[in-house]
Design an enzyme around this catalytic site. Structure first.
Site, PDB file in Angstrom:
ATOM      1  CE1 TYR A 212       1.360  -0.319   4.232  1.00 25.60           C
ATOM      2  CE2 TYR A 212       0.698   1.977   4.072  1.00 25.60           C
ATOM      3  CZ  TYR A 212       1.401   0.984   4.703  1.00 25.60           C
ATOM      4  OH  TYR A 212       2.172   1.287   5.786  1.00 25.60           O
ATOM      5  CE1 TYR A 240       7.018   2.013   7.327  1.00 25.52           C
ATOM      6  CE2 TYR A 240       8.894   3.375   6.713  1.00 25.52           C
ATOM      7  CZ  TYR A 240       7.648   3.240   7.292  1.00 25.52           C
ATOM      8  OH  TYR A 240       7.020   4.338   7.810  1.00 25.52           O
ATOM      9  CG  PHE A 308       5.685   9.085   1.016  1.00 26.26           C
ATOM     10  CD1 PHE A 308       5.243   9.416  -0.249  1.00 26.26           C
ATOM     11  CD2 PHE A 308       6.498   7.959   1.165  1.00 26.26           C
ATOM     12  CE1 PHE A 308       5.606   8.645  -1.355  1.00 26.26           C
ATOM     13  CE2 PHE A 308       6.861   7.183   0.077  1.00 26.26           C
ATOM     14  CZ  PHE A 308       6.409   7.533  -1.190  1.00 26.26           C
ATOM     15  CD  GLU A 309       3.876   3.813   6.827  1.00 23.42           C
ATOM     16  OE1 GLU A 309       4.616   4.025   7.793  1.00 23.42           O
ATOM     17  OE2 GLU A 309       2.681   3.501   6.939  1.00 23.42           O
ATOM     18  CB  VAL A 310       5.673   2.790  -0.454  1.00 21.05           C
ATOM     19  CG1 VAL A 310       5.378   1.580  -1.329  1.00 21.05           C
ATOM     20  CG2 VAL A 310       5.238   4.058  -1.172  1.00 21.05           C
TER      21      VAL A 310
END
Ligand SMILES: Nc1nc2c(ncn2[C@@H]2O[C@H](COP(=O)(O)OP(=O)(O)O)[C@@H](O)[C@H]2O)c(=O)[nH]1
Ligand SMILES: *[C@@H]1O[C@H](CO)[C@@H](O)[C@H](O)[C@H]1NC(C)=O
Ligand SMILES: *[C@@H]1O[C@H](CO)[C@@H](O)[C@H](O)[C@H]1NC(C)=O
Ligand SMILES: *[C@@H]1O[C@H](CO)[C@@H](O)[C@H](O)[C@H]1NC(C)=O
Ligand SMILES: [Mg+2]
Length: 422
Positions: A212, A240, A308-310
């Site tokens: 996500y 991460y 912000f994070e993938v």
């Protein structure tokens, strides 16, 4: 002679055209994209010589240890970052929002669509602690190019648990307010931080995805994406990914680090052998980058900004992470103090993952008030149509409140375009 049935013939031709024209358009589209890519890369190389980037502005040179954005100059064969693979990953964007965030949410979606998703059409998944209204559903669906889906967060994932002492919580919130701590007495902010720390990945709608990307209503993207971040994660076994790293406000987490240390003592088997503990505890000056934070514990307060994070959902769904979250949660720190999901995710990733599983997305132009990540290389800036103030003090690349140099020190300088990386 056999008489040709004109109608049947016309129908046949129309069918052929119906199938053939879209196929041709797709092919033509990919070809022009490649041509544009090549054109802009060539142009950007010329620009580089005309306006040599940092030297011209004489800023930020000391803070920056390395950059792979510059590497683009050595590779202008048009195959930049696998841009053209168009292979969709098992991924979705995730946005947590209130109905009142709608206007901002629409702008954030439009921004990411324009800079990236119009080529891919990844799904958008929205969550709210209250039901979304009709207008929210309609307008967000209108601007998203991928499928949209909407989830209602269960009350157990968004409320103060019964075992929290409400008197202690209220007393502490009063003190937080007196000390002018941001969101000092907000219960909803605490629910949000705890939800983002321990519950978002358990939502039914996310069960079918591996990756996500978190998108908040108050963020914007300022450069064309040079790659699909999900593909980068997948191809390089990353779990991460972040863009901005800062020092947390120590006053929001007085006992977090002591709790983490107890977790490490009691669950040493869960700590990764190749962890990044050094990133969390190094308080030395690095070159001209002076250590900025003040805190009584070993923790230097460095954290990845989670707006912000993938990431790999399976990391958050893992037994290791769940044990970590439960351990923290059982102390009540999310409510008695004001623990943010950012230090929680960061500490978890740094301790439980192999440090090679963490990635800094240096080429993504990103903004969340008040900071930017704005790529500084002219070649990259021009070839990806960036629109951010590259030389401002709010560009994290120039900022002394960035933890990036600390991250580089402890996680090497392995960049996407290094030879043999893919
Ligand atoms: N549904 C819902 N979302 C919230 C609430 N509070 C914050 N959020 C979301 O949580 C994220 C972070 O909130 P924000 O106010 O931007 O916090 P900050 O960036 O830490 O200042 C954003 O995606 C918000 O839309 C809330 O009470 N309900
Ligand atoms: C809640 O905390 C207060 C002090 O903050 C204490 O006096 C009270 O006994 C506690 N209540 C319970 C049920 O533990
Ligand atoms: C996508 O991810 C989910 C969750 O990990 C998994 O169950 C599913 O099999 C994946 N689908 C594909 C096509 O890889
Ligand atoms: C950089 O900043 C200076 C002032 O700080 C400004 O005059 C100049 O126009 C800026 N240049 C760019 C490219 O933003
Ligand atoms: Mg925000």
């Amino acid at each position: 002679m056999h008489k040709v049935n004109v109608n049947a013939f016309l129908l046949f031709i129309s069918l052929i055209l119906l199938v053939w024209i879209p196929a041709f358009q797709e092919w033509y589209y990919v070809l022009t994209l490649r041509a544009n890519d090549l054109y802009f890369l060539r142009k950007s190389q010329l620009m580089k010589y005309k306006y040599a980037h940092n030297a011209k502005y004489n800023i930020g040179r000391h803070l920056k240890m390395a950059s792979h954005t510059f590497a683009i100059d050595n590779n202008i064969d048009g195959k930049s970052f696998g841009l053209n693979s168009f292979k969709k990953q098992n991924a979705t964007f995730v946005m947590l929002a209130r109905n009142s965030d709608l206007d901002d949410a629409v702008e954030a979606i439009k921004s990411l669509e324009a800079r990236f998703n119009y080529r891919y059409h990844y799904d958008w998944t929205f969550f709210n602690d209250l039901p979304f209204d009709e207008e929210f559903l309609r307008r967000t669906s209108e601007v998203a190019s991928g499928k949209t889906q909407y989830g209602l967060i269960p009350t157990e994932h968004w409320s103060v648990p019964s075992w929290i002492n409400k008197t202690t919580m209220a007393n502490n919130m009063e003190i937080f307010d007196e000390e002018d701590i941001l969101y000092g007495s907000s219960v909803s902010y605490r629910n949000m931080c705890r939800y983002n720390s321990g519950f978002f990945f358990r939502q039914e709608l996310l069960k079918d995805y591996d990756y996500y990307m978190r998108v908040d209503p108050d963020v914007r993207y300022h450069c064309d994406f040079p790659y699909d971040p999900f593909e980068i994660m997948k191809l390089n076994n990353k779990r991460y990914g972040f863009v901005i790293s800062l020092y947390e406000f120590g006053s929001t987490i007085p006992t977090l680090w002591a709790t983490v240390k107890r977790f490490i003592d009691q669950h040493s088997g869960l700590i990764n052998k190749n962890n990044m503990l050094g990133f969390l505890t190094d308080k030395s000056d690095i070159g001209k980058n002076k250590f900025q934070a003040h805190f009584h514990d070993e923790y230097n307060l460095c954290h990845f900004w989670t707006n912000f994070e993938v990431a790999d959902l399976n990391f958050f769904r893992s037994q290791e992470y769940l044990k970590f979250f439960d351990f923290l949660d059982s102390t009540g720190g999310f409510f008695y103090e004001r623990w943010g999901d950012a230090p929680v995710h960061t500490i978890a990733a740094s301790l439980l993952l192999d440090k090679d599983e963490i990635i800094h997305f240096e080429e993504i132009g990103y903004y969340h008030i008040p900071l930017y990540q704005c790529p500084k290389s002219n070649a990259f800036y021009t070839s990806h149509s960036c629109s951010c103030p590259r030389n401002g003090s709010y560009n994290i690349m120039n900022s002394e409140s960035s933890c990036l140099t600390r991250y580089w020190k402890h996680n090497g300088k392995t960049f996407i375009k290094d030879p043999g990386y893919f």
